[in-house]
Design an enzyme around this catalytic site. Structure first.
Site, PDB file in Angstrom:
ATOM      1  N   GLU A  80      50.566  49.999  69.004  1.00  0.00           N
ATOM      2  CA  GLU A  80      50.506  51.311  68.367  1.00  0.00           C
ATOM      3  C   GLU A  80      50.338  52.345  69.465  1.00  0.00           C
ATOM      4  O   GLU A  80      49.618  52.123  70.427  1.00  0.00           O
ATOM      5  CB  GLU A  80      49.328  51.379  67.384  1.00  0.00           C
ATOM      6  CG  GLU A  80      49.597  50.568  66.143  1.00  0.00           C
ATOM      7  CD  GLU A  80      48.473  50.626  65.115  1.00  0.00           C
ATOM      8  OE1 GLU A  80      47.608  51.515  65.217  1.00  0.00           O
ATOM      9  OE2 GLU A  80      48.471  49.773  64.217  1.00  0.00           O
ATOM     10  N   ARG A  86      41.438  51.980  61.635  1.00  0.00           N
ATOM     11  CA  ARG A  86      40.989  50.692  61.099  1.00  0.00           C
ATOM     12  C   ARG A  86      40.080  49.996  62.121  1.00  0.00           C
ATOM     13  O   ARG A  86      40.457  49.857  63.277  1.00  0.00           O
ATOM     14  CB  ARG A  86      42.204  49.815  60.744  1.00  0.00           C
ATOM     15  CG  ARG A  86      42.939  50.331  59.513  1.00  0.00           C
ATOM     16  CD  ARG A  86      44.158  49.507  59.170  1.00  0.00           C
ATOM     17  NE  ARG A  86      45.306  49.830  59.999  1.00  0.00           N
ATOM     18  CZ  ARG A  86      46.543  49.356  59.802  1.00  0.00           C
ATOM     19  NH1 ARG A  86      46.764  48.544  58.795  1.00  0.00           N
ATOM     20  NH2 ARG A  86      47.538  49.695  60.594  1.00  0.00           N
ATOM     21  N   CYS A 117      44.792  44.962  64.488  1.00  0.00           N
ATOM     22  CA  CYS A 117      45.281  43.656  64.936  1.00  0.00           C
ATOM     23  C   CYS A 117      44.211  42.770  65.587  1.00  0.00           C
ATOM     24  O   CYS A 117      43.933  41.681  65.082  1.00  0.00           O
ATOM     25  CB  CYS A 117      46.455  43.852  65.886  1.00  0.00           C
ATOM     26  SG  CYS A 117      47.894  44.498  65.012  1.00  0.00           S
ATOM     27  N   PHE A 171      43.975  45.820  81.071  1.00  0.00           N
ATOM     28  CA  PHE A 171      42.986  45.323  80.110  1.00  0.00           C
ATOM     29  C   PHE A 171      41.670  44.908  80.750  1.00  0.00           C
ATOM     30  O   PHE A 171      41.022  43.968  80.304  1.00  0.00           O
ATOM     31  CB  PHE A 171      43.580  44.165  79.288  1.00  0.00           C
ATOM     32  CG  PHE A 171      44.141  44.657  77.985  1.00  0.00           C
ATOM     33  CD1 PHE A 171      45.377  45.271  77.945  1.00  0.00           C
ATOM     34  CD2 PHE A 171      43.411  44.562  76.810  1.00  0.00           C
ATOM     35  CE1 PHE A 171      45.877  45.781  76.764  1.00  0.00           C
ATOM     36  CE2 PHE A 171      43.910  45.066  75.623  1.00  0.00           C
ATOM     37  CZ  PHE A 171      45.141  45.667  75.599  1.00  0.00           C
TER      38      PHE A 171
END
Ligand SMILES: NC(=O)c1ccc[n+]([C@@H]2O[C@H](COP(=O)([O-])OP(=O)(O)OC[C@H]3O[C@@H](n4cnc5c(N)ncnc54)[C@H](O)[C@@H]3O)[C@@H](O)[C@H]2O)c1
Length: 426
Positions: A135, A311, A243, A232
């Site tokens: 996203e 979310r 996700c 990351f």
């Protein structure tokens, strides 16, 4: 798919979203998507419909991309996937290829095939083609994928899918053909690995705080090892979104169901749950647990930049904790204001400008590393905050500089800083 010349019809049971899409409105914030959708609609290659059966009727290849939210026990809820499979089964008017694009547990493609085959005599090839887009850069990721994973069990399906994806891999990125179970597991393994890197770095950040070390230095020190790599490795307030949380939970469930103890995944999840409470714990350490009379400003509500998706966002954990303790919350987000209004209603106040959110606040709490927050006007911040406290969940600023400017500054895995010059609070 329409952009590479195919005729595409997107079918969804959500009438409101389909109406908006038909008008050329994109119901979510996703850079580059509006232009792409408009262009393909104008060229007649892209249509939207609430008639799922009709869409099946006219298609040779069908992608199932419906939601797979977590059940109570963490497993993926397959009711929407299986509902679509049933619609497909009832609408089959010839041989078709059906692709599970939703993130689904190992074995799901077989269940989809059985559901369709029980309702038709036509031949159906069911394949797994997990989606790896992010996203916020979904368009770019889809058009230029690092790799395309295709789980197939027929030569015909492999040929059609290779042809469909050929326009997106012209520069040599891999199309990885594999068996269906491996493709299904690949998606979960990828998300679990990324989530594990985040939780790992958050554990190291905790250690840095008690060992008087600086996680930024440690991050650079390990990231320069090419076996590890730089991405990351940023510590923060934990992962959220639609996700990672659900996919880690679902993989834990799958492991247990198959008799494999998911101890690493369990630790990844527990570490993340802890980390999502970090900003609230810092607020309580600094201001006490009774927060009535305090206002807190939040910069960033979305779970990450370049999306309006809230979310499982860490900001929600902070907000609920602050409200429970009687605080007032004022927030800004460059894209998620409408979504915040939908999720939180008038329980918090939203401000159109990020500095407006600071007026009279005891502290600024940063949850999302949006670009406009990275080089702010510190003078304006100091003139609005009442205690000159910044609790930064994304390590956006240099602690040393913040101290020199006159802030009391707390970040993640780095030493807290007291102001080295005194500034009269607002
Ligand atoms: N969001 C991401 O970044 C991302 C990335 C990779 C994979 N995925 C996977 O893709 C899937 C969808 O994710 P999402 O974020 O788009 O979910 P979402 O909940 O935003 O959208 C799912 C859509 O499916 C529709 N739907 C439900 N039942 C239907 C039915 N029977 N017929 C037609 N439409 C129906 C819903 O109305 C909704 O619009 C999930 O499995 C997710 O794990 C998502």
């Amino acid at each position: 798919m329409a952009y590479s010349g195919n005729d595409v019809i997107c079918a969804d049971v959500d009438e409101d979203n389909i109406d908006r899409l038909k008008r050329g409105e994109i119901p979510i914030y996703e850079p580059g998507l509006e232009l792409l959708v408009k262009e393909n609609m104008e060229q007649g290659r892209l249509r939207f419909s609430t008639g799922v059966a009709g869409a099946v009727d006219s298609a040779d290849v069908i992608f199932i991309a419906v939601g797979t939210p977590p059940e109570e026990d963490g497993s993926a809820d397959l009711q929407h996937v299986l509902a679509v499979a049933e619609t497909i089964g009832r609408s089959m008017n010839g041989d078709k290829i059906v692709i599970t694009k939703s993130t689904v547990p190992v074995g799901t493609a077989n269940r989809v095939r059985e559901a369709i085959e029980s309702l038709t005599d036509h031949v159906v090839h069911v394949c797994s083609n997990p989606e790896f887009l992010k996203e916020g850069s979904a368009v770019e990721d889809f058009l230029k994928p690092d790799r395309v994973v295709l789980g197939v069990d027929s030569v015909e399906a492999a040929r059609v899918l290779r042809d469909l994806y050929a326009p997106f891999v012209r520069t040599g990125n891999d199309i990885l053909l594999m068996d269906i179970a491996s493709a299904e597991l690949t998606k979960y393994a990828a998300n679990a690995m990324l989530a594990a890197r985040i939780s790992f770095m958050n554990s190291i950040a905790q250690l840095c705080e008690v060992a008087d070390a600086d996680v930024d230095m440690v991050r650079r020190g390990i990231g320069s090892d090419e076996r590890i790599g730089q991405s990351f490795l940023f510590p923060g307030v934990g992962y959220g979104g639609s996700c990672f949380p659900k996919d880690v939970k679902a993989l834990i469930r799958t492991s247990r169901d198959l008799g494999v103890e998911p101890s690493i995944l369990q630790a990844v999840e527990e570490t993340n749950e802890m980390q999502k409470g970090l900003i609230l714990r810092r607020v309580i350490e600094r201001f006490g647990s009774e927060l009535a009379g305090h206002t807190f400003a939040l910069w960033g509500l979305a779970f990450k930049p370049n999306t309006d998706d809230m979310r499982e966002a860490p900001s929600l954990v902070t907000i609920e904790g602050l409200l429970e303790r009687g605080a007032r919350v004022v927030a800004h987000d460059p894209a998620a204001m409408e979504e915040a209004q939908r999720v939180l209603g008038d329980r918090i106040e939203l401000r159109g400008g990020n500095y407006d959110a600071l007026e009279g606040a005891s502290a600024l709490l940063i949850h999302t590393e949006w670009h406009p927050y990275r080089r702010p006007n510190f003078g304006r911040m100091l003139s609005s905050l009442t205690h000159n406290v910044v609790i930064d969940g994304r390590n956006l600023y240099s602690p040393e500089r913040m101290g020199q400017l006159g802030f009391e500054y707390y970040s993640v895995g780095r030493r807290p800083v007291q102001p080295t010059r005194s500034v009269e609070p607002a």
